[in-house]
Design a protein around this motif. Structure first.
Motif, PDB file in Angstrom:
ATOM      1  N   ASN A  71       0.797  -1.232   0.000  1.00  0.00           N
ATOM      2  CA  ASN A  71       0.000   0.000   0.000  1.00  0.00           C
ATOM      3  C   ASN A  71       0.829   1.281   0.000  1.00  0.00           C
ATOM      4  O   ASN A  71       0.273   2.377   0.063  1.00  0.00           O
ATOM      5  CB  ASN A  71      -1.011   0.044   1.156  1.00  0.00           C
ATOM      6  CG  ASN A  71      -2.336  -0.620   0.789  1.00  0.00           C
ATOM      7  OD1 ASN A  71      -2.595  -0.876  -0.377  1.00  0.00           O
ATOM      8  ND2 ASN A  71      -3.145  -0.898   1.783  1.00  0.00           N
ATOM      9  N   THR A  72       2.152   1.178  -0.089  1.00  0.00           N
ATOM     10  CA  THR A  72       2.947   2.393  -0.226  1.00  0.00           C
ATOM     11  C   THR A  72       2.829   2.934  -1.655  1.00  0.00           C
ATOM     12  O   THR A  72       2.416   2.231  -2.581  1.00  0.00           O
ATOM     13  CB  THR A  72       4.427   2.136   0.114  1.00  0.00           C
ATOM     14  OG1 THR A  72       4.917   1.056  -0.700  1.00  0.00           O
ATOM     15  CG2 THR A  72       4.592   1.791   1.587  1.00  0.00           C
ATOM     16  N   PHE A  73       3.243   4.166  -1.824  1.00  0.00           N
ATOM     17  CA  PHE A  73       3.134   4.857  -3.110  1.00  0.00           C
ATOM     18  C   PHE A  73       3.998   4.208  -4.177  1.00  0.00           C
ATOM     19  O   PHE A  73       5.166   3.898  -3.951  1.00  0.00           O
ATOM     20  CB  PHE A  73       3.545   6.315  -2.926  1.00  0.00           C
ATOM     21  CG  PHE A  73       3.700   7.081  -4.212  1.00  0.00           C
ATOM     22  CD1 PHE A  73       2.620   7.295  -5.047  1.00  0.00           C
ATOM     23  CD2 PHE A  73       4.941   7.589  -4.585  1.00  0.00           C
ATOM     24  CE1 PHE A  73       2.757   8.005  -6.236  1.00  0.00           C
ATOM     25  CE2 PHE A  73       5.090   8.308  -5.765  1.00  0.00           C
ATOM     26  CZ  PHE A  73       4.003   8.514  -6.589  1.00  0.00           C
ATOM     27  N   ALA A 103      10.326   8.151  -2.348  1.00  0.00           N
ATOM     28  CA  ALA A 103      10.864   6.792  -2.447  1.00  0.00           C
ATOM     29  C   ALA A 103      10.156   5.857  -1.491  1.00  0.00           C
ATOM     30  O   ALA A 103       9.912   4.680  -1.805  1.00  0.00           O
ATOM     31  CB  ALA A 103      12.362   6.795  -2.173  1.00  0.00           C
ATOM     32  N   THR A 104       9.813   6.349  -0.312  1.00  0.00           N
ATOM     33  CA  THR A 104       8.986   5.606   0.648  1.00  0.00           C
ATOM     34  C   THR A 104       7.942   6.579   1.170  1.00  0.00           C
ATOM     35  O   THR A 104       8.278   7.483   1.946  1.00  0.00           O
ATOM     36  CB  THR A 104       9.812   5.061   1.812  1.00  0.00           C
ATOM     37  OG1 THR A 104      10.856   4.229   1.297  1.00  0.00           O
ATOM     38  CG2 THR A 104       8.936   4.224   2.737  1.00  0.00           C
ATOM     39  N   GLY A 130       5.033   6.806   4.612  1.00  0.00           N
ATOM     40  CA  GLY A 130       5.056   5.425   4.145  1.00  0.00           C
ATOM     41  C   GLY A 130       5.127   4.404   5.246  1.00  0.00           C
ATOM     42  O   GLY A 130       5.081   3.193   4.989  1.00  0.00           O
ATOM     43  N   THR A 131       5.203   4.860   6.493  1.00  0.00           N
ATOM     44  CA  THR A 131       5.228   3.974   7.657  1.00  0.00           C
ATOM     45  C   THR A 131       3.992   4.163   8.528  1.00  0.00           C
ATOM     46  O   THR A 131       3.366   3.210   8.974  1.00  0.00           O
ATOM     47  CB  THR A 131       6.483   4.226   8.508  1.00  0.00           C
ATOM     48  OG1 THR A 131       7.641   4.034   7.687  1.00  0.00           O
ATOM     49  CG2 THR A 131       6.535   3.281   9.700  1.00  0.00           C
ATOM     50  N   ASP A 132       3.644   5.420   8.781  1.00  0.00           N
ATOM     51  CA  ASP A 132       2.460   5.732   9.572  1.00  0.00           C
ATOM     52  C   ASP A 132       1.860   7.036   9.041  1.00  0.00           C
ATOM     53  O   ASP A 132       2.246   7.516   7.984  1.00  0.00           O
ATOM     54  CB  ASP A 132       2.798   5.840  11.065  1.00  0.00           C
ATOM     55  CG  ASP A 132       3.904   6.856  11.343  1.00  0.00           C
ATOM     56  OD1 ASP A 132       3.964   7.889  10.621  1.00  0.00           O
ATOM     57  OD2 ASP A 132       4.711   6.628  12.270  1.00  0.00           O
TER      58      ASP A 132
END
Length: 469
Positions: A71-73, A103-104, A130-132
């Motif tokens: 589900n990251t970009f 990138a993340t 990209g983490t929270d």
């Protein structure tokens, strides 16, 4: 010479006729199936989730999220269409390599507007790390062409301190640009005026529903009335949509009012698209049925597109239709009405059921105690020539005959998805076109979850069905 001129004139007229037919064909009314995963003109899945649409010339350009498996970009994708059904993939207009901070990342709800004074297309997005979801930023990218590569301008919190999550954009009739975003952990919904070039925030215009806990905003104008359509903040799970109206973006705005059913027909607002044509302007609700809400990912999501109706100049309504007819030339959007029936087995008095309300292709049909759920309701869509497609109310997938089972699958018109319905006393037999076999509860079982299959027609009570309401 006159003869040559006459021949040339005839050829020109013929060519004009051909081109006219082609143009009309491109703008012909199209029927769009609801609750499905759209495909583009190459047959690939359309990934324009959480997206928005901008019209340039005769084309509608649709931008949206295309994510990695986690589900990251991955990309913002761009598609174009003249009729809103046949979508041509144009480009990955923003990618992970467009900027170091992409990138993340999570990039959500990209919306593109055109700035007439600068000649630039401006994309606004919600950006996270990209983490929270601790960043709560807006991001901006620009391009000189609608479907070319967008140059990333960076991310920020509006006016330096306001959180910004789900967002949308809007250009008013006077050319002023606005951005609306969920703020304060989604408890507020801010309306901002953009700078003259649309790439920054000039001012906070209003915070009309402080503490309302709304997200997924869609802002549009009809006549002299502004409409704000939103969802509740329940993550990926669909909920009750609400709307409010005003005659000025700075307010006063009305309180939020419920619209549609309790889950917006299993969707969440992405955008409201005005479709303007020779007969006027219709308004099309674009919603996402998020894959995460049924055990998948964003790229498994389906689309729910529905016509908005306006009982008065300051009210709207949203109803379910399994199909929507869109005529971009005329500017009309109409829903195809449908009656849904249960299929009740005579021997067990139980309903043909999609287990666990599954929305996945391949789910095997069984019988279960009748409960009125959408997973037990079927639209008998008349295909002509005495056959029907049985389209599930809950999943929008079609009842499909297989060698050893009956499943729900993406509707494709195959003979394995065509069924005849014939009277058998006060009951009906449902017969598969492909094999001529009858819809049957395996082993004449009366137990919940017994498999529904096809079997040689024999007139037994486990092959006799009632079409309930």
């Amino acid at each position: 010479m006159r003869r040559v001129h006459a021949v040339l004139l005839a050829l020109c007229c013929a060519l004009a006729g051909v081109l006219g037919v082609a143009a009309n064909a491109r703008a012909a009314a199209q029927t769009i199936a609801n609750g499905t995963q759209f495909t583009d003109t190459s047959g690939a899945a359309v990934h324009a989730h959480g997206g928005g649409v901008v019209k340039v010339g005769s084309y509608y350009y649709w931008f949206g999220e295309d994510r990695n498996a986690d589900n990251t970009f991955r990309y913002v994708d761009a598609y174009r269409s003249t009729d809103l059904k046949n979508w041509e993939f144009r480009s990955h207009v923003l990618t992970q390599s467009s900027a170091a901070e992409l990138a993340t990342a999570y990039i959500e709800r990209p919306k593109v507007v055109y700035n007439a004074s600068t000649g630039k297309f401006v994309m606004w997005m919600h950006k996270e790390n990209g983490t929270d979801y601790s960043q709560a930023r807006a991001a901006v990218a620009v391009s000189s062409t609608v479907d070319g590569s967008y140059t990333y301008q960076g991310s920020f919190q509006p006016l330096g301190s306001y959180m910004s999550r789900d967002l949308t954009t809007f250009v008013d009739t006077d050319g002023t640009g606005y951005m609306v975003s969920a703020a304060n952990e989604n408890y507020d919904l801010h309306i901002y005026r953009l700078t003259a070039d649309y790439t920054g925030i000039a001012a906070l215009v209003a915070n009309p529903w402080a503490g309302g806990h709304r997200e997924a905003p869609a802002l549009f104008k009809r006549g002299g009335v502004y409409f704000m359509l939103t969802s509740g903040a329940t993550g990926w799970s669909p909920n009750q949509q609400q709307y409010a109206t005003a005659t000025s973006l700075s307010g006063p705005w009305t309180a939020m009012t419920n619209v549609g059913d309790s889950t917006a027909f299993g969707s969440q607002t992405a955008y409201v698209l005005p479709v303007q044509g020779t007969s006027g302007t219709a308004y099309l609700y674009l919603g996402d049925r998020w894959g995460d809400s049924f055990g998948g990912t964003v790229n498994d999501s389906r689309y729910v597109w529905l016509p908005l109706a306006f009982p008065t100049s300051t009210s709207l309504s949203l109803s379910w239709y399994p199909e929507v007819a869109v005529d971009t030339a005329a500017g009309t959007v109409t829903g195809t009405g449908a009656t849904y029936n249960t299929l009740i087995a005579r021997h067990s008095a139980k309903c043909a059921d999609v287990p666990n309300q599954s929305l996945w292709q391949g789910a095997a049909i069984s019988q279960y105690t009748c409960n009125g759920g959408g997973n037990q309701k079927w639209w008998f869509k008349d295909l002509g020539s005495g056959y029907y497609a049985l389209v599930g109310r809950g999943s929008s997938l079609c009842l499909t005959e297989n060698a050893a089972s009956v499943t729900q699958e993406n509707c494709n018109g195959a003979t394995a998805q065509q069924w005849s319905v014939t009277a058998s006393g006060s009951y009906v037999l449902v017969k598969a076109r492909a094999t001529g076999e009858c819809l049957d509860v395996s082993g004449a079982s009366t137990a919940n979850s017994a498999a529904v299959i096809t079997y040689t027609c024999n007139g037994a009570t486990n092959q006799q069905w009632t079409r309930g309401t």
